[in-house]
Enzyme design. Structure first.
Site, mmCIF file in Angstrom:
data_model
loop_
_atom_site.group_PDB
_atom_site.id
_atom_site.type_symbol
_atom_site.label_atom_id
_atom_site.label_comp_id
_atom_site.label_asym_id
_atom_site.label_seq_id
_atom_site.Cartn_x
_atom_site.Cartn_y
_atom_site.Cartn_z
ATOM 1 N N SER A 67 0.771 -1.121 -0.024
ATOM 2 C CA SER A 67 0.132 -0.097 -0.023
ATOM 3 C C SER A 67 0.846 1.236 0.202
ATOM 4 O O SER A 67 0.237 2.205 0.171
ATOM 5 C CB SER A 67 -0.918 -0.084 1.017
ATOM 6 N N LYS A 70 -0.314 3.645 -2.570
ATOM 7 C CA LYS A 70 -1.338 4.692 -2.480
ATOM 8 C C LYS A 70 -0.815 6.256 -2.481
ATOM 9 O O LYS A 70 -1.671 7.099 -2.647
ATOM 10 C CB LYS A 70 -2.156 4.153 -1.151
ATOM 11 N N SER A 126 -5.679 3.235 4.557
ATOM 12 C CA SER A 126 -5.281 2.337 3.506
ATOM 13 C C SER A 126 -6.451 1.351 2.874
ATOM 14 O O SER A 126 -6.146 0.397 2.525
ATOM 15 C CB SER A 126 -4.125 1.385 3.953
ATOM 16 N N LYS A 231 3.222 6.426 5.044
ATOM 17 C CA LYS A 231 2.272 5.590 4.782
ATOM 18 C C LYS A 231 2.885 4.030 5.102
ATOM 19 O O LYS A 231 3.802 3.907 5.072
ATOM 20 C CB LYS A 231 2.283 5.707 2.957
#
Length: 325
Positions: A67, A70, A126, A231
């Protein structure tokens, strides 16, 4: 017979790549770095202002990034200048993209949220369906969105990076720690990405009911961390991953941690890096204790490290098995 020989050749190539990764030297530009007991497979610590790599291990290994993807999804969305207040419905397409991810889906089919809320949930919680909806509502749909992700990577000189989907659920989304440092520095120029990725929680209305989502990175809820952007990421092929832009010892630092072995290891590694750079800071005992808890046995993951070899842009239509978080 030909297929068997080709498969054997591919396995030998992969084995050679993994041997090179394991033998890669550790780069340490600051005293005491050799004593760091980090458990992430690939690590990069960079002084953001000068670009100097303070510590590096396997920084050019090309691996799945889950992720962390993202951040690129958010940049492509914002670069398009689309109406953030536009209402977007979670459709069958988003459910198909994330089907079999293994995560409990909190955005059901038919739920309608603004693009702004979807962006917030994708970065902070997420949420995979939120990220998928950002891509499917992009002009030209998911394929055009993925093409824009790869074009943005080229623009940022991320030569080790390839994107196949907007969520990170596929192990075909790959990069290196060096490239992800570029990604973090670029994403830090977007105020909304900084704000949304570091907010502790966010509340939205789903089918008339209020629902609260939390940040996947526990460090943002700690008052003694100054995190400007972050993140997390996880799929089985990638391990636990974390990227951050944070102030340590009053200077901005980019941290990239890939393929951490346990649930809390990426957080402990980040804290150990801070302890190394910032006199007077100590890794919290509770965090070390949490890291030492032995996880339940899991099926071994397939190794996917690659060398720096250009490859064709992957297709966007793929299916996955483990949630990207």
């Amino acid at each position: 017979m030909i297929r068997r020989l080709a498969r054997a050749a591919a396995m030998l190539t992969l084995a050679a790549s993994l041997t090179a990764v394991a033998a890669a030297p550790v780069v340490a530009a600051q005293a005491g770095a050799d004593d760091l007991k980090l458990r992430s497979s690939a690590v990069l610590v960079m002084d953001e202002q000068t670009g100097e790599i303070l510590y590096g291990r396997n920084t050019d290994a090309i691996v799945p990034i889950a992720s962390i993807t993202k951040l690129m999804t958010a940049m492509v969305t914002l670069d398009a200048g689309l109406d953030l207040m536009e209402q977007i419905e979670i459709s069958t397409e988003e459910i198909d993209i994330t089907r079999g991810s293994g995560a409990k889906a909190r955005l059901p089919r038919g739920a309608t949220l603004s693009r702004d809320d979807l962006l917030h949930l994708a970065l902070m919680a997420s949420d995979n369906r939120a990220a998928a909806a950002l891509a499917s509502s992009y002009p030209g749909g998911v394929d055009a969105f993925v093409a824009a992700m790869n074009a943005k990577a080229r623009l940022l000189d991320m030569a080790d990076s390839r994107f196949a989907d907007p969520t990170g659920l596929t192990p075909e989304n790959v990069s290196s720690a060096e490239d992800l440092a570029k990604l973090v520095r670029a994403a830090n120029d977007y105020p909304l990405i900084r704000e949304y990725s570091t907010s502790p929680s966010h509340e939205v209305t789903i089918n008339g009911r209020r629902a609260q989502f939390g940040n996947t990175n526990a460090l943002v809820r700690s008052s003694d961390w100054e995190i400007g952007l972050q993140k997390t990421g996880f799929i089985r092929a990638a391990g636990r991953c974390l990227v951050m832009y944070a102030k340590l010892a009053a200077r901005p630092v980019v941290i990239v941690l890939l393929d951490s072995v346990g649930k809390y290891t990426r957080l402990v590694d980040a804290a150990r890096i801070r302890e190394w750079l910032e006199p007077g800071y100590s890794v919290p005992t509770g965090l070390v204790r949490a890291e030492s808890v032995k996880p339940r046995a899991a099926a071994p993951k397939k190794s996917v490290a690659k060398s720096r070899t250009a490859s064709a842009t992957p297709r966007a239509s793929v299916r996955f098995k483990t949630a990207a978080r």
